[in-house]
Design a protein around this motif. Structure first.
Motif, PDB file in Angstrom:
ATOM      1  N   GLN A 105       0.841  -1.200   0.000  1.00 39.81           N
ATOM      2  CA  GLN A 105       0.000   0.000   0.000  1.00 39.81           C
ATOM      3  C   GLN A 105       0.876   1.250   0.000  1.00 39.81           C
ATOM      4  N   LEU A 109       1.178   4.267  -2.796  1.00 36.32           N
ATOM      5  CA  LEU A 109       1.010   5.674  -2.417  1.00 36.32           C
ATOM      6  C   LEU A 109       2.156   6.513  -2.968  1.00 36.32           C
ATOM      7  N   GLU A 120      -2.070  12.679   4.042  1.00 39.38           N
ATOM      8  CA  GLU A 120      -2.144  11.807   2.866  1.00 39.38           C
ATOM      9  C   GLU A 120      -1.692  10.392   3.188  1.00 39.38           C
ATOM     10  N   ALA A 124      -4.189   7.188   2.922  1.00 38.97           N
ATOM     11  CA  ALA A 124      -3.851   6.066   2.034  1.00 38.97           C
ATOM     12  C   ALA A 124      -3.686   4.759   2.803  1.00 38.97           C
TER      13      ALA A 124
END
Length: 152
Positions: A105, A109, A120, A124
């Motif tokens: 992940q 990002l 952010e 995410a």
């Protein structure tokens, strides 16, 4: 059905509605992809399809429309991905079970947002659960990986 996984072509003979997670683990022997919840709520099974982070437990193999990258294809020993380097350097993992999904992940990002803010990062990473609660180290590692990727 043909799949490209971690840069290698594979021919698999499975039902079209088989989750990608089980194709990767049971058919191809890629055990770095973890089963967590089976309903796309924890993120342990996160892989990339065409560079986009997806939950493999809820992705039918017939819906795969490009190359798949797993944690085992993200980096190599001696040439780790910046996210993997940061994870090791900051000793993010405790039990480690969720970490392959967390790393995948985070890598996705940073592909989309090379220097993310705390907000952010939190947004995410919010779909990836860590029962050990290493969230502060995860955020710090994402920031470090961003700096490493930028050559800072």
């Amino acid at each position: 059905m043909e799949l490209i996984v971690d840069g290698q072509r594979h021919e698999v003979d499975v039902e079209e509605d088989m989750p990608l997670l089980w194709v990767l683990r049971d058919e191809l022997g890629i055990k770095g992809v973890k089963y967590g919840c089976g309903v796309a709520a924890c993120g342990a099974c996160t892989v990339h399809i065409n560079g986009e982070a997806v939950r493999s437990c809820q992705t039918w193999v017939s819906d795969v429309d490009g190359p798949v990258t797993t944690i085992q294809g993200l980096g190599q020993p001696g040439a780790l991905h910046a996210v993997q380097e940061a994870w090791v350097e900051l000793q993010v993992a405790q039990c480690g079970y969720c970490q392959s999904g967390q790393v995948m992940q985070a890598a996705a990002l940073l592909e989309q947002t090379p220097m993310p803010s705390d907000a952010e990062i939190d947004q995410a990473m919010s779909g990836n659960l860590c029962r050990c609660g290493t969230y502060p180290r995860i955020r710090a590692a994402v920031k470090l990986a961003a700096q490493k990727a930028q050559g800072a």
